[in-house]
Enzyme design. Structure first.
Site, PDB file in Angstrom:
ATOM      1  N   ARG A 157      -6.142  -3.908  58.486  1.00  0.00           N
ATOM      2  CA  ARG A 157      -7.432  -3.221  58.262  1.00  0.00           C
ATOM      3  C   ARG A 157      -7.957  -3.408  56.840  1.00  0.00           C
ATOM      4  O   ARG A 157      -8.540  -2.497  56.251  1.00  0.00           O
ATOM      5  CB  ARG A 157      -7.315  -1.714  58.537  1.00  0.00           C
ATOM      6  CG  ARG A 157      -6.785  -1.332  59.906  1.00  0.00           C
ATOM      7  CD  ARG A 157      -7.785  -1.615  61.008  1.00  0.00           C
ATOM      8  NE  ARG A 157      -7.365  -1.010  62.260  1.00  0.00           N
ATOM      9  CZ  ARG A 157      -6.524  -1.577  63.132  1.00  0.00           C
ATOM     10  NH1 ARG A 157      -6.011  -2.775  62.890  1.00  0.00           N
ATOM     11  NH2 ARG A 157      -6.228  -0.959  64.251  1.00  0.00           N
ATOM     12  N   CYS A 204     -10.103   4.985  65.473  1.00  0.00           N
ATOM     13  CA  CYS A 204      -9.094   5.777  64.769  1.00  0.00           C
ATOM     14  C   CYS A 204      -9.635   6.190  63.403  1.00  0.00           C
ATOM     15  O   CYS A 204     -10.200   5.368  62.675  1.00  0.00           O
ATOM     16  CB  CYS A 204      -7.809   4.970  64.593  1.00  0.00           C
ATOM     17  SG  CYS A 204      -6.889   4.836  66.144  1.00  0.00           S
TER      18      CYS A 204
HETATM   19  P1  FAD Z   1     -19.452  -1.161  60.459  1.00  0.00           P
HETATM   20  O1  FAD Z   1     -18.719   0.033  60.959  1.00  0.00           O
HETATM   21  O2  FAD Z   1     -20.918  -1.202  60.596  1.00  0.00           O
HETATM   22  O3  FAD Z   1     -19.041  -1.424  58.930  1.00  0.00           O
HETATM   23  C1  FAD Z   1     -17.691  -1.367  58.537  1.00  0.00           C
HETATM   24  C2  FAD Z   1     -17.561  -1.933  57.118  1.00  0.00           C
HETATM   25  O4  FAD Z   1     -17.872  -3.327  57.148  1.00  0.00           O
HETATM   26  C3  FAD Z   1     -18.555  -1.316  56.129  1.00  0.00           C
HETATM   27  O5  FAD Z   1     -17.921  -1.221  54.877  1.00  0.00           O
HETATM   28  C4  FAD Z   1     -19.700  -2.321  56.085  1.00  0.00           C
HETATM   29  O6  FAD Z   1     -20.415  -2.297  54.870  1.00  0.00           O
HETATM   30  C5  FAD Z   1     -18.919  -3.618  56.237  1.00  0.00           C
HETATM   31  N1  FAD Z   1     -19.744  -4.690  56.830  1.00  0.00           N
HETATM   32  C6  FAD Z   1     -20.242  -4.731  58.097  1.00  0.00           C
HETATM   33  N2  FAD Z   1     -20.937  -5.868  58.277  1.00  0.00           N
HETATM   34  C7  FAD Z   1     -20.894  -6.547  57.107  1.00  0.00           C
HETATM   35  C8  FAD Z   1     -21.427  -7.789  56.643  1.00  0.00           C
HETATM   36  N3  FAD Z   1     -22.172  -8.572  57.432  1.00  0.00           N
HETATM   37  N4  FAD Z   1     -21.195  -8.156  55.369  1.00  0.00           N
HETATM   38  C9  FAD Z   1     -20.453  -7.371  54.539  1.00  0.00           C
HETATM   39  N5  FAD Z   1     -19.912  -6.193  54.921  1.00  0.00           N
HETATM   40  C10 FAD Z   1     -20.131  -5.790  56.185  1.00  0.00           C
HETATM   41  N6  FAD Z   1     -10.900  -1.098  64.828  1.00  0.00           N
HETATM   42  C11 FAD Z   1      -9.792  -1.860  64.891  1.00  0.00           C
HETATM   43  O7  FAD Z   1      -9.457  -2.545  63.906  1.00  0.00           O
HETATM   44  N7  FAD Z   1      -9.032  -1.895  66.024  1.00  0.00           N
HETATM   45  C12 FAD Z   1      -9.355  -1.202  67.136  1.00  0.00           C
HETATM   46  O8  FAD Z   1      -8.641  -1.280  68.122  1.00  0.00           O
HETATM   47  C13 FAD Z   1     -10.543  -0.401  67.107  1.00  0.00           C
HETATM   48  N8  FAD Z   1     -10.928   0.291  68.199  1.00  0.00           N
HETATM   49  C14 FAD Z   1     -12.081   1.012  68.156  1.00  0.00           C
HETATM   50  C15 FAD Z   1     -12.507   1.667  69.313  1.00  0.00           C
HETATM   51  C16 FAD Z   1     -13.668   2.405  69.310  1.00  0.00           C
HETATM   52  C17 FAD Z   1     -14.107   3.113  70.554  1.00  0.00           C
HETATM   53  C18 FAD Z   1     -14.466   2.482  68.126  1.00  0.00           C
HETATM   54  C19 FAD Z   1     -15.753   3.250  68.122  1.00  0.00           C
HETATM   55  C20 FAD Z   1     -14.059   1.817  66.985  1.00  0.00           C
HETATM   56  C21 FAD Z   1     -12.859   1.083  66.978  1.00  0.00           C
HETATM   57  N9  FAD Z   1     -12.415   0.410  65.849  1.00  0.00           N
HETATM   58  C22 FAD Z   1     -11.291  -0.362  65.918  1.00  0.00           C
HETATM   59  C23 FAD Z   1     -13.131   0.549  64.549  1.00  0.00           C
HETATM   60  C24 FAD Z   1     -14.255  -0.480  64.333  1.00  0.00           C
HETATM   61  O9  FAD Z   1     -14.708  -1.025  65.563  1.00  0.00           O
HETATM   62  C25 FAD Z   1     -13.791  -1.625  63.403  1.00  0.00           C
HETATM   63  O10 FAD Z   1     -13.439  -1.135  62.122  1.00  0.00           O
HETATM   64  C26 FAD Z   1     -14.860  -2.708  63.240  1.00  0.00           C
HETATM   65  O11 FAD Z   1     -14.330  -3.781  62.497  1.00  0.00           O
HETATM   66  C27 FAD Z   1     -16.124  -2.212  62.535  1.00  0.00           C
HETATM   67  O12 FAD Z   1     -17.105  -3.198  62.708  1.00  0.00           O
HETATM   68  P2  FAD Z   1     -18.669  -2.870  62.657  1.00  0.00           P
HETATM   69  O13 FAD Z   1     -19.410  -4.109  62.934  1.00  0.00           O
HETATM   70  O14 FAD Z   1     -18.971  -1.703  63.519  1.00  0.00           O
HETATM   71  O15 FAD Z   1     -18.814  -2.487  61.140  1.00  0.00           O
HETATM   72  N1  EPU Z   2       0.932   8.606  70.319  1.00  0.00           N
HETATM   73  C1  EPU Z   2       1.195   9.921  70.592  1.00  0.00           C
HETATM   74  N2  EPU Z   2       0.139  10.782  70.653  1.00  0.00           N
HETATM   75  C2  EPU Z   2      -1.140  10.408  70.458  1.00  0.00           C
HETATM   76  C3  EPU Z   2      -1.401   9.054  70.163  1.00  0.00           C
HETATM   77  C4  EPU Z   2      -0.344   8.170  70.107  1.00  0.00           C
HETATM   78  O1  EPU Z   2       2.343  10.307  70.758  1.00  0.00           O
HETATM   79  O2  EPU Z   2      -2.018  11.258  70.520  1.00  0.00           O
HETATM   80  C5  EPU Z   2       2.059   7.654  70.292  1.00  0.00           C
HETATM   81  C6  EPU Z   2       2.013   6.721  71.503  1.00  0.00           C
HETATM   82  O3  EPU Z   2       2.662   7.301  72.616  1.00  0.00           O
HETATM   83  C7  EPU Z   2       2.733   5.496  70.981  1.00  0.00           C
HETATM   84  C8  EPU Z   2       2.361   5.475  69.490  1.00  0.00           C
HETATM   85  O4  EPU Z   2       1.950   6.810  69.166  1.00  0.00           O
HETATM   86  O5  EPU Z   2       4.105   5.639  71.102  1.00  0.00           O
HETATM   87  C9  EPU Z   2       1.264   4.482  69.165  1.00  0.00           C
HETATM   88  O6  EPU Z   2       0.084   4.836  69.871  1.00  0.00           O
HETATM   89  P1  EPU Z   2      -0.990   3.754  70.353  1.00  0.00           P
HETATM   90  O7  EPU Z   2      -0.320   2.709  71.163  1.00  0.00           O
HETATM   91  O8  EPU Z   2      -2.125   4.509  70.958  1.00  0.00           O
HETATM   92  O9  EPU Z   2      -1.430   3.028  69.035  1.00  0.00           O
HETATM   93  P2  EPU Z   2      -1.978   3.607  67.684  1.00  0.00           P
HETATM   94  O10 EPU Z   2      -1.023   3.189  66.620  1.00  0.00           O
HETATM   95  O11 EPU Z   2      -2.294   5.042  67.752  1.00  0.00           O
HETATM   96  C10 EPU Z   2      -3.342   1.482  67.091  1.00  0.00           C
HETATM   97  C11 EPU Z   2      -4.610   1.235  66.348  1.00  0.00           C
HETATM   98  C12 EPU Z   2      -5.800   1.245  67.298  1.00  0.00           C
HETATM   99  C13 EPU Z   2      -5.591   0.203  68.371  1.00  0.00           C
HETATM  100  C14 EPU Z   2      -4.310   0.544  69.122  1.00  0.00           C
HETATM  101  C15 EPU Z   2      -3.993  -0.470  70.203  1.00  0.00           C
HETATM  102  C16 EPU Z   2      -4.520   2.084  64.069  1.00  0.00           C
HETATM  103  C17 EPU Z   2      -4.867   3.209  63.165  1.00  0.00           C
HETATM  104  N3  EPU Z   2      -4.828   2.270  65.354  1.00  0.00           N
HETATM  105  O12 EPU Z   2      -3.373   2.826  67.553  1.00  0.00           O
HETATM  106  O13 EPU Z   2      -6.936   0.864  66.513  1.00  0.00           O
HETATM  107  O14 EPU Z   2      -6.681   0.181  69.265  1.00  0.00           O
HETATM  108  O15 EPU Z   2      -3.217   0.568  68.181  1.00  0.00           O
HETATM  109  O16 EPU Z   2      -3.314  -1.538  69.683  1.00  0.00           O
HETATM  110  O17 EPU Z   2      -3.999   1.068  63.639  1.00  0.00           O
HETATM  111  C18 EPU Z   2      -8.769   1.676  65.198  1.00  0.00           C
HETATM  112  O18 EPU Z   2      -8.255   1.097  64.244  1.00  0.00           O
HETATM  113  O19 EPU Z   2      -9.861   2.272  65.110  1.00  0.00           O
HETATM  114  C19 EPU Z   2      -8.078   1.674  66.496  1.00  0.00           C
HETATM  115  C20 EPU Z   2      -8.526   2.333  67.543  1.00  0.00           C
END
Ligand code: FAD
Ligand code: EPU
Length: 281
Positions: A157, A204
Site C-alpha cells: 500500500r 479497509c
Molecule cells: P483515490 O482514492 O481517488 O486516491 C487515492 C490516492 O491516490 C490519493 O492520494 C490521490 O491523490 C492519489 N491519486 C489518485 N489518482 C492519482 C493520479 N492520477 N496521480 C497522482 N495521484 C493520484 N485497496 C487495496 O489495495 N486492496 C483492496 O482489496 C481494496 N478493496 C477495496 C474495496 C472497496 C469496496 C473499496 C471501496 C476500496 C478498496 N480498496 C482496496 C481501496 C482503494 O480502492 C485503493 O486504495 C485504490 O488504489 C484507490 O484508488 P482510487 O482511484 O480510488 O484513488
Molecule cells: N478476520 C476476522 N474478523 C474480521 C476480519 C478478518 O477475524 O472482522 C480474520 C479473517 O478470518 C482472516 C484474517 O482476519 O483470518 C484476514 O482477513 P481477510 O482475509 O479478510 O483479509 P484482511 O487482511 O482483513 C486484506 C486487505 C484487503 C483485501 C483482502 C483480500 C488490508 C488492510 N486489507 O484484508 O484490502 O481485499 O486482504 O486479500 O491489507 C483494502 O486495502 O482496502 C482492502 C480491502
C-alpha cells in the site's frame, strides 16, 4: 489554450464513502490543460475509493483526469501496454481475463482507476499493482516525465511519487495465459473477498500491522457494529467502516478514534485524509 472544465462540487459525490464537503473540481481532458490546472495548489482524485474528506471540503483545486485518459477500449491483448490513469481497474481486470492475460487478477474487486491504484500500490495478498507496473508517466513541475517502477519504492500500500506529480499513464507488462486459468485465479480472490461488506465504504480503513490483520484485531476487540451517527464498523469485516446513509467525516473520525482507543496494537490509517491538515492522522 487547452481548458479544463471547472465546477464547484461536494466531494461526497466523488468518494465511495460518500463523505466530504465542497471543492473546485478541475476536469482535465488533455495533458496540456494540466499546466493551467496545476498553477494553483491542487490535489488529484482517482475513483475516490480510498479517501476520507473533511466535511469542510478542501481549499485546493481537485484535479480529475477525464475520459481521454481512459484507455480501456483500446486494450486489445498486448502483453505490454501504456494505459491512461483514468482507466477503470475493474474493467481492466475483466478484459485481461477475457484476453487470456495474467498479472492483474489479484486486483479483482478493487474499485479504483489505474492512477489511484498505482499511487496506492493497491492489491491483495494474491497480487498487487507492482507485479505488472513497469513505468509511469507523470506531469510534474509543468512537464511530463517518465519514471521506472523501481524508482517508486513500491511496497505494501505504498508508492512514492514525486511531490505534486499527476500520474497520467502507466506501462504494464502482463503474462500470456489462458482465460480459464486467469478466471480460476480470480475465483480464488473473489472467494477471499466474500466476507467484505457491499455497502458504501472506502475499503479497509487501516493497514494490516506486520503479520496480523487489522480486521481481526478490531473484531477481537468486540467492535463490530460500533456506531457514531451513520458511520459503523461493518458487521461483516472489522476493518471496513460503512456509511449507513448520512455519515459525516466527523462521525467517521470519532469512530476511528474509538477504535484506536479500544485496540491494543497501534493502527496506521490506510485511507488518505483530505482537509484535516494540522490534525493528528
Ligand atoms: P483515490 O482514492 O481517488 O486516491 C487515492 C490516492 O491516490 C490519493 O492520494 C490521490 O491523490 C492519489 N491519486 C489518485 N489518482 C492519482 C493520479 N492520477 N496521480 C497522482 N495521484 C493520484 N485497496 C487495496 O489495495 N486492496 C483492496 O482489496 C481494496 N478493496 C477495496 C474495496 C472497496 C469496496 C473499496 C471501496 C476500496 C478498496 N480498496 C482496496 C481501496 C482503494 O480502492 C485503493 O486504495 C485504490 O488504489 C484507490 O484508488 P482510487 O482511484 O480510488 O484513488
Ligand atoms: N478476520 C476476522 N474478523 C474480521 C476480519 C478478518 O477475524 O472482522 C480474520 C479473517 O478470518 C482472516 C484474517 O482476519 O483470518 C484476514 O482477513 P481477510 O482475509 O479478510 O483479509 P484482511 O487482511 O482483513 C486484506 C486487505 C484487503 C483485501 C483482502 C483480500 C488490508 C488492510 N486489507 O484484508 O484490502 O481485499 O486482504 O486479500 O491489507 C483494502 O486495502 O482496502 C482492502 C480491502
Amino acid at each position: 489554450m487547452p481548458r479544463a472544465e471547472v465546477r464547484r462540487i461536494e466531494l461526497r459525490e466523488l468518494t465511495t464513502l460518500k463523505v466530504g464537503g465542497p471543492a473546485e473540481l478541475w476536469e482535465v481532458d488533455e495533458v496540456d490543460a494540466l499546466t493551467e490546472a496545476t498553477a494553483e495548489p491542487y490535489r488529484v482524485i482517482g475513483a475516490g475509493s480510498n479517501l476520507l474528506v473533511s466535511d469542510a471540503g478542501v481549499p485546493e483545486r481537485v484535479i480529475r483526469l477525464g475520459r481521454s485518459f481512459n484507455d480501456i477500449a483500446s486494450f486489445r491483448g498486448e502483453r505490454e501496454l501504456w494505459l491512461g490513469a483514468a482507466t477503470p481497474l475493474p474493467g481492466l481486470v475483466r478484459r485481461a481475463q477475457r484476453l487470456g492475460l495474467s498479472g492483474l487478477e489479484g486486483l479483482l474487486g478493487v474499485p479504483a482507476v489505474l492512477g489511484g491504484a498505482v499511487a496506492m500500490n493497491a492489491g491483495t495478498r494474491f497480487g498487487e499493482m507492482s507485479d505488472t507496473l513497469q513505468e509511469v508517466e507523470v506531469f510534474v513541475n509543468g512537464a511530463l516525465e517518465r519514471l521506472r517502477a523501481d524508482a517508486l519504492e513500491l511496497a505494501y500500500r505504498h508508492a512514492r511519487l514525486p511531490d505534486g506529480a499527476v500520474l497520467v499513464r502507466a506501462r504494464l507488462r502482463l503474462a500470456a495465459s489462458d482465460p480459464e486459468r486467469v478466471q480460476q485465479r480470480m475465483d480464488v480472490v473473489d472467494a477471499a473477498r466474500k466476507g467484505q461488506p457491499k455497502v458504501k465504504s472506502a475499503g479497509c480503513a487501516f493497514k494490516n500491522p506486520p503479520g496480523d490483520s487489522a480486521g481481526r484485531i478490531i473484531d477481537a476487540a468486540g467492535l463490530k457494529g460500533l456506531r457514531v451517527g451513520d458511520a459503523m464498523v461493518a458487521l461483516e469485516h472489522g476493518n471496513f467502516i460503512v456509511n449507513l446513509g448520512h455519515a459525516t467525516a466527523r462521525d467517521v473520525c470519532q469512530l476511528l478514534q474509538r477504535i484506536r482507543e479500544r485496540t491494543s496494537v497501534p493502527l496506521e490509517l490506510e485511507w488518505r485524509r483530505w482537509g484535516f491538515e494540522g490534525e493528528a492522522a
